[in-house]
Write a protein that holds these residues in place. Structure first.
Motif, PDB file in Angstrom:
ATOM      1  N   MET A  44     -11.744  52.046  10.301  1.00 20.85           N
ATOM      2  CA  MET A  44     -11.065  53.189   9.677  1.00 20.85           C
ATOM      3  C   MET A  44      -9.606  53.207  10.132  1.00 20.85           C
ATOM      4  N   ALA A  45      -8.690  53.308   9.180  1.00 21.16           N
ATOM      5  CA  ALA A  45      -7.283  53.488   9.528  1.00 21.16           C
ATOM      6  C   ALA A  45      -6.954  54.963   9.346  1.00 21.16           C
ATOM      7  N   THR A  46      -6.237  55.524  10.321  1.00 25.93           N
ATOM      8  CA  THR A  46      -5.873  56.936  10.236  1.00 25.93           C
ATOM      9  C   THR A  46      -4.513  57.170  10.874  1.00 25.93           C
ATOM     10  N   SER A  47      -3.976  58.368  10.665  1.00 24.73           N
ATOM     11  CA  SER A  47      -2.744  58.771  11.323  1.00 24.73           C
ATOM     12  C   SER A  47      -3.120  59.963  12.199  1.00 24.73           C
ATOM     13  N   ALA A  48      -3.374  59.679  13.468  1.00 24.00           N
ATOM     14  CA  ALA A  48      -3.966  60.687  14.352  1.00 24.00           C
ATOM     15  C   ALA A  48      -2.931  61.675  14.884  1.00 24.00           C
ATOM     16  N   ASP A  49      -2.243  62.331  13.946  1.00 21.92           N
ATOM     17  CA  ASP A  49      -1.232  63.339  14.294  1.00 21.92           C
ATOM     18  C   ASP A  49      -1.555  64.627  13.538  1.00 21.92           C
ATOM     19  N   TYR A  50      -2.860  64.807  13.192  1.00 23.31           N
ATOM     20  CA  TYR A  50      -3.212  65.830  12.232  1.00 23.31           C
ATOM     21  C   TYR A  50      -4.382  66.688  12.695  1.00 23.31           C
ATOM     22  N   PRO A  51      -4.176  67.453  13.786  1.00 24.23           N
ATOM     23  CA  PRO A  51      -5.273  68.313  14.231  1.00 24.23           C
ATOM     24  C   PRO A  51      -5.539  69.421  13.211  1.00 24.23           C
ATOM     25  N   GLU A  79     -24.888  56.441   8.399  1.00 20.20           N
ATOM     26  CA  GLU A  79     -25.671  56.310   7.155  1.00 20.20           C
ATOM     27  C   GLU A  79     -25.722  54.857   6.680  1.00 20.20           C
ATOM     28  N   LEU A  80     -24.599  54.146   6.883  1.00 20.35           N
ATOM     29  CA  LEU A  80     -24.517  52.757   6.432  1.00 20.35           C
ATOM     30  C   LEU A  80     -25.024  51.764   7.485  1.00 20.35           C
ATOM     31  N   GLY A  81     -25.395  52.288   8.650  1.00 20.21           N
ATOM     32  CA  GLY A  81     -25.883  51.422   9.723  1.00 20.21           C
ATOM     33  C   GLY A  81     -24.798  50.541  10.318  1.00 20.21           C
ATOM     34  N   LEU A  82     -23.554  51.052  10.314  1.00 15.74           N
ATOM     35  CA  LEU A  82     -22.445  50.258  10.835  1.00 15.74           C
ATOM     36  C   LEU A  82     -21.766  50.974  12.001  1.00 15.74           C
ATOM     37  N   GLU A  83     -21.056  50.172  12.774  1.00 23.95           N
ATOM     38  CA  GLU A  83     -20.347  50.701  13.931  1.00 23.95           C
ATOM     39  C   GLU A  83     -18.932  51.090  13.484  1.00 23.95           C
ATOM     40  N   LEU A  84     -18.412  52.221  13.972  1.00 20.41           N
ATOM     41  CA  LEU A  84     -17.086  52.683  13.548  1.00 20.41           C
ATOM     42  C   LEU A  84     -15.999  52.282  14.542  1.00 20.41           C
ATOM     43  N   GLU A  85     -14.928  51.690  13.994  1.00 22.20           N
ATOM     44  CA  GLU A  85     -13.752  51.402  14.825  1.00 22.20           C
ATOM     45  C   GLU A  85     -12.564  52.109  14.195  1.00 22.20           C
ATOM     46  N   ILE A  86     -11.714  52.755  15.027  1.00 25.95           N
ATOM     47  CA  ILE A  86     -10.591  53.519  14.489  1.00 25.95           C
ATOM     48  C   ILE A  86      -9.265  52.882  14.864  1.00 25.95           C
ATOM     49  N   LYS A  87      -8.396  52.703  13.866  1.00 30.61           N
ATOM     50  CA  LYS A  87      -7.045  52.202  14.122  1.00 30.61           C
ATOM     51  C   LYS A  87      -6.053  53.303  13.790  1.00 30.61           C
ATOM     52  N   ASP A  88      -5.154  53.592  14.747  1.00 31.80           N
ATOM     53  CA  ASP A  88      -4.167  54.655  14.556  1.00 31.80           C
ATOM     54  C   ASP A  88      -2.828  54.057  14.137  1.00 31.80           C
ATOM     55  N   MET A  89      -2.203  54.629  13.120  1.00 33.20           N
ATOM     56  CA  MET A  89      -0.890  54.144  12.682  1.00 33.20           C
ATOM     57  C   MET A  89      -0.117  55.273  11.997  1.00 33.20           C
ATOM     58  N   ASP A  90       1.132  54.999  11.589  1.00 32.62           N
ATOM     59  CA  ASP A  90       1.906  56.011  10.869  1.00 32.62           C
ATOM     60  C   ASP A  90       1.274  56.256   9.499  1.00 32.62           C
ATOM     61  N   ALA A 108      -7.516  60.293   6.443  1.00 33.36           N
ATOM     62  CA  ALA A 108      -6.394  60.913   7.136  1.00 33.36           C
ATOM     63  C   ALA A 108      -5.961  62.187   6.423  1.00 33.36           C
ATOM     64  N   GLY A 109      -6.919  62.991   5.999  1.00 27.49           N
ATOM     65  CA  GLY A 109      -6.577  64.185   5.224  1.00 27.49           C
ATOM     66  C   GLY A 109      -5.798  63.776   3.992  1.00 27.49           C
ATOM     67  N   MET A 110      -6.182  62.632   3.409  1.00 24.78           N
ATOM     68  CA  MET A 110      -5.380  62.063   2.331  1.00 24.78           C
ATOM     69  C   MET A 110      -5.776  62.611   0.955  1.00 24.78           C
ATOM     70  N   THR A 111      -4.765  62.980   0.193  1.00 23.42           N
ATOM     71  CA  THR A 111      -4.972  63.530  -1.142  1.00 23.42           C
ATOM     72  C   THR A 111      -5.000  62.406  -2.181  1.00 23.42           C
ATOM     73  N   PRO A 112      -6.029  62.394  -3.034  1.00 18.89           N
ATOM     74  CA  PRO A 112      -6.124  61.338  -4.043  1.00 18.89           C
ATOM     75  C   PRO A 112      -5.195  61.589  -5.226  1.00 18.89           C
ATOM     76  N   THR A 113      -3.937  61.212  -5.110  1.00 17.87           N
ATOM     77  CA  THR A 113      -2.971  61.441  -6.192  1.00 17.87           C
ATOM     78  C   THR A 113      -3.077  60.334  -7.244  1.00 17.87           C
ATOM     79  N   GLU A 114      -2.553  60.631  -8.437  1.00 22.77           N
ATOM     80  CA  GLU A 114      -2.552  59.632  -9.520  1.00 22.77           C
ATOM     81  C   GLU A 114      -1.787  58.388  -9.084  1.00 22.77           C
ATOM     82  N   GLU A 115      -0.681  58.596  -8.387  1.00 22.46           N
ATOM     83  CA  GLU A 115       0.137  57.471  -7.930  1.00 22.46           C
ATOM     84  C   GLU A 115      -0.662  56.558  -6.994  1.00 22.46           C
TER      85      GLU A 115
END
Ligand code: ARG
Length: 264
Positions: A44-51, A79-90, A108-115
């Motif tokens: 999982m890629a995330t931007s861990a600046d979002y409490p 649910e998928l029977g997989l191990e989670l790894e987290i990568k933090d980035m901008d 990352a609290g990401m909004t699914p925009t048309e773009e």
């Protein structure tokens, strides 16, 4: 005798050469076809600046990325029977990382925009937020028009950047500065280098509650931001992720997690 010996030698050299060449070409091939991520792991890629969605928790003496998104991701991985790894980035680097195969999904609290939908696939939405104006206490900045003549900070690559830049096309004198981290926005406000920041309500609330010198006002006319998980367009995971999200909602687990991270 002599003749046959040299024949045997030649045959041996031939065989050895063939073996070595086969070995070399085999190496070359496996070197080229490097798997991006192991199939037992979900990156999982995330931007861990979002409490409270994703942030660094150092309270236990070690640095851990936690939050509502992280708990949801853990649920899906299980649910998928997989191990989670987290990568933090901008935040701005998340979708490029996904497209470069450096992650299996972005949360990352990401909004699914048309773009964004032009370059990645999104799951069903799992949460919603609204844009707010965060400013020094007493500023009373209630709507986009109030930002005229103000320095406004937003997160680089966010929907808040698009929203304020769009507003700035009709409202004169809004000076927009995009920055990498939400913490940077708060610093700019507190130091007085910027007069306003556009931040989503649940995240803004945390900062405002912990600093007396900041206030927030929801922008009523603009910006409903739903959250979804981004995956590569060709990912085989989209359906499985959607099923897990459905189960998360229907079982009441999402409500429990929301209570855990938002309080009431
Ligand atoms: N919902 C907004 C967007 O999709 C902001 C998300 C910011 N997330 C973060 N982890 N900093 O652009």
């Amino acid at each position: 005798m002599r003749k046959s010996k040299s024949w045997v030698t030649k045959a041996l050299i031939f065989a050895l050469t063939a073996i070595i060449m086969a070995g070399c070409s085999g190496k070359q091939e496996s070197g080229q076809a490097e798997a991006p991520t192991k199939s037992t792991k979900l990156v999982m890629a995330t931007s861990a600046d979002y409490p409270p969605y994703e942030f660094h928790d150092t309270s236990g003496g070690k640095d851990e990325i936690v939050g509502l998104d992280v708990d949801i991701a853990k649920y899906i991985a299980k649910e998928l029977g997989l191990e989670l790894e987290i990568k933090d980035m901008d935040f701005n680097g998340l979708l490029p990382a996904l497209q470069a195969n450096r992650a299996d999904f972005v949360m990352a609290g990401m909004t699914p925009t048309e773009e964004r939908k032009k370059s990645v696939a999104f799951t069903e939405t799992y949460y919603e937020a609204k844009n707010t104006i965060v400013a020094k206490t007493g500023s009373h900045l209630m709507k986009m028009e109030d930002l005229s003549g103000k320095k406004v900070v937003v997160q680089l690559g966010s929907t808040q950047q698009s929203a304020v830049q769009e507003a700035a096309q009709t409202i004169k004198g809004i000076e927009v500065t995009p920055l990498n981290k939400i913490g940077d926005l708060i610093q700019e406000l507190k130091s007085g280098r910027a007069q306003a920041a556009i931040i989503e309500d649940t995240v803004a609330r945390g900062y405002v509650e912990s600093s007396q010198d900041l206030e927030m006002n929801p922008i009523s006319d603009n910006g409903e931001n739903a959250y979804a998980i981004a995956l590569p367009t060709d990912s085989s995971h989209v359906e499985k992720f959607n099923q897990a999200i459905k189960k998360l909602k229907e079982s009441g687990e999402l409500d429990k997690l929301a209570k855990k991270w938002f309080g009431k």
